[in-house]
Design an enzyme around this catalytic site. Structure first.
Site, PDB file in Angstrom:
ATOM      1  N   ASP A 179       0.822  -1.218   0.000  1.00  0.00           N
ATOM      2  CA  ASP A 179       0.000   0.000   0.000  1.00  0.00           C
ATOM      3  C   ASP A 179       0.850   1.259   0.000  1.00  0.00           C
ATOM      4  O   ASP A 179       1.990   1.256   0.462  1.00  0.00           O
ATOM      5  CB  ASP A 179      -0.924   0.021   1.233  1.00  0.00           C
ATOM      6  N   GLU A 180       0.262   2.293  -0.502  1.00  0.00           N
ATOM      7  CA  GLU A 180       0.779   3.665  -0.384  1.00  0.00           C
ATOM      8  C   GLU A 180       2.282   3.784  -0.625  1.00  0.00           C
ATOM      9  O   GLU A 180       2.974   4.498   0.090  1.00  0.00           O
ATOM     10  CB  GLU A 180       0.461   4.208   1.029  1.00  0.00           C
ATOM     11  N   SER A 181       2.768   3.119  -1.666  1.00  0.00           N
ATOM     12  CA  SER A 181       4.202   3.203  -1.972  1.00  0.00           C
ATOM     13  C   SER A 181       4.476   4.440  -2.818  1.00  0.00           C
ATOM     14  O   SER A 181       4.952   4.346  -3.946  1.00  0.00           O
ATOM     15  CB  SER A 181       4.658   1.942  -2.709  1.00  0.00           C
ATOM     16  N   HIS A 182       4.153   5.596  -2.255  1.00  0.00           N
ATOM     17  CA  HIS A 182       4.235   6.836  -3.033  1.00  0.00           C
ATOM     18  C   HIS A 182       5.667   7.230  -3.366  1.00  0.00           C
ATOM     19  O   HIS A 182       5.895   8.019  -4.272  1.00  0.00           O
ATOM     20  CB  HIS A 182       3.527   7.967  -2.288  1.00  0.00           C
TER      21      HIS A 182
END
Ligand code: TNX
Length: 477
Positions: free
Chosen positions: A292-295
């Site tokens: 998740d959320e590997s920005h």
């Protein structure tokens, strides 16, 4: 017969007569697994009635609570039949898990005080979905063993069969890894807000897995990758890009700033070691890789990473689960995605994947009940007891139907959660609703009926010492 059961069984037919548990009642069990369940039942009956029932390993006809594994009932791996007559209570299931769930139903049929009288009838029951879980985030705030065991005890009563442990995040690494010891000697030393953190040794973790297993719960370990990895990057400078210094430990709550170094072989040596050690501690099928959320990971790097980690998890014999974002990558058949906020799950389903439903606005136990809740977050809105109950997995997303869904999970993220009381306040009573969505037939489910059952059930939560939220939408008895 029915005493406001949660989750509601698939079928209940009441009949005349009743069974009275007295000092002469015996529990009959025939197999090693059911004898263990019988021992749990002895404890439960003792706690409620003070009676000390004995277990007989063989048949007896009168005044008996019979637990039997029998091939004749076709109710799947977790279903059971429970019948109550003046002579006996009989719980029958094809597998021990079904016997265990029958006993959980029996617990709720027992009155809380006074004589242990149970009305006659027949329950025939089996779950709608095979995956019914809760998640505890032990990374943002660390919780000691007793707390995790308490959560296991409570979710088992509602026939949940998965405990997903979010073991690593930016703020801490919580599971000992022998081949990379600094993950815990350094990476576990703090938590959100700067407290002392903590971690589970492998022996501790094995104890939790066994404790869960005795309650027919599978622990699903999550190592969150490739983002949410600040604690690992801080523990091992070499995991950072060449020449880059290791970051400090992190105690804030903002996310999306960390990433493993994707084009570096050491990253995969590290991951192979971690997955191997965690898989060896995991008797269950699943390994959750986060995702998740590997920005801070470039989109093309995210693809590369997913291709590599899928091979690693597969090579250690586990089925991969990832948060919904992994649906944007090429997935191996049979991969499971955990829906939380978007419809990326459809992309996984289109590739033959399956879905666990955890819609944040309904199933996230860390969302506030309403604006006045002292704990929790509101980024997905607020979720009162009605809102967290009134939804259905099969109509959650267009293009994702019943057959694509393996179940539901209620995650509790712990940015604002510090104590076992906090956990109980946020999980209860909402978790009961999620458990019912996962277990009971969809047809006929209604909030108007459920809120009455829940109101009466409140006394059971009180008896269990659960610090639940007295949602004003429910007229607590
Ligand atoms: C989003 S849901 C996150 C977590 C946070 C949570 C807080 C998801 C897969 N990621 O990192 O803890 O929101 O509600």
């Amino acid at each position: 017969m029915t005493r406001n059961l949660i989750p509601l069984p698939a079928s209940v037919v009441e009949s005349e007569g009743e069974f009275r548990i007295n000092a002469q009642t015996v529990i009959a069990a025939y197999t090693p697994e059911t004898v263990k369940i019988a021992a749990q039942l002895v404890e439960l009956v003792r706690a409620i009635t003070g009676l000390d029932l004995s277990i007989v390993e063989g048949d007896t006809t009168d005044n008996v609570i019979r637990l039997s594994e029998s091939g004749s009932l076709d109710l799947g791996a977790e279903g059971y039949g429970l019948s109550v007559t003046p002579q006996h209570i009989s719980i029958e299931a094809a597998q021990p898990a079904g016997v265990f769930y029958g006993v959980q139903t029996l617990r709720q049929l027992l009155p809380l005080t006074g004589e242990a009288v149970i009305g006659g009838g027949i329950i025939t029951d089996q779950p709608r979905f095979p995956y019914r879980g809760a998640m505890l985030d032990v990374a943002r705030h660390f919780f000691p063993m007793e707390v995790v065991k308490r959560v296991i005890d409570l979710i088992a009563l509602y026939k949940m069969n998965k405990l997903h442990l979010h073991l690593t995040d930016d703020q801490g690494w919580r599971l000992e890894i022998f081949s990379w010891p600094n993950l815990t000697t350094h990476g576990s030393l703090t938590q959100v807000g700067g407290g002392e953190g903590g971690y589970y040794t492998q022996a501790d973790y094995a104890e939790l897995v066994a404790y869960a297993q005795a309650r027919y719960i599978e622990v699903v370990p999550e190592i969150d990758l490739p983002g949410h990895t600040n604690a690992a990057l801080s523990s091992y400078p070499d995991l950072n890009p060449d020449g880059a210094p290791a970051p400090a430990l992190y105690t804030g709550t903002e996310v999306g700033f960390s990433t493993l170094t994707i084009n570096k072989e050491l990253t995969y040596t590290f991951l192979d070691d971690v997955v191997r050690e965690v898989a060896a501690l995991t008797p269950g099928d699943y390994f959750h890789i986060g995702g998740d959320e590997s920005h801070a990971t470039k989109p093309e790097d995210y693809q590369t990473f997913l291709a590599r980690i899928q091979q690693i998890v597969k090579s250690h014999g586990k089925k991969l689960i990832g948060w919904e974002e992994i649906g944007q990558t090429e997935l191996l058949p049979g991969t499971i995605v955990q829906q939380w906020f978007s419809d990326f799950s459809r992309k996984a389903v289109a590739q033959g994947g399956k879905v666990i439903c955890s819609p944040a606005s309904r199933a996230y136990m860390d969302m506030k009940y309403d604006e006045s809740s002292p704990l929790g977050l509101t980024w997905a809105g607020t979720a009162n007891t009605q809102q967290s109950y009134e939804w259905d997995p099969a109509i959650l997303m267009e293009g994702v139907s019943e057959a694509d869904i393996i179940g539901v999970e209620a995650p509790l993220w712990s940015e604002t959660i510090l104590t076992v009381k906090d956990i109980e306040f946020m999980m209860f009573p909402r978790l009961l609703g999620i458990a019912e969505i996962g277990w009971s037939p969809a047809s006929g489910r209604s909030w108007d009926e459920y809120r009455l059952r829940l109101a009466a059930h409140g006394a059971r939560l009180v008896a269990l010492g659960v610090s639940f939220y007295r949602d004003p939408l429910v007229d607590w008895a």
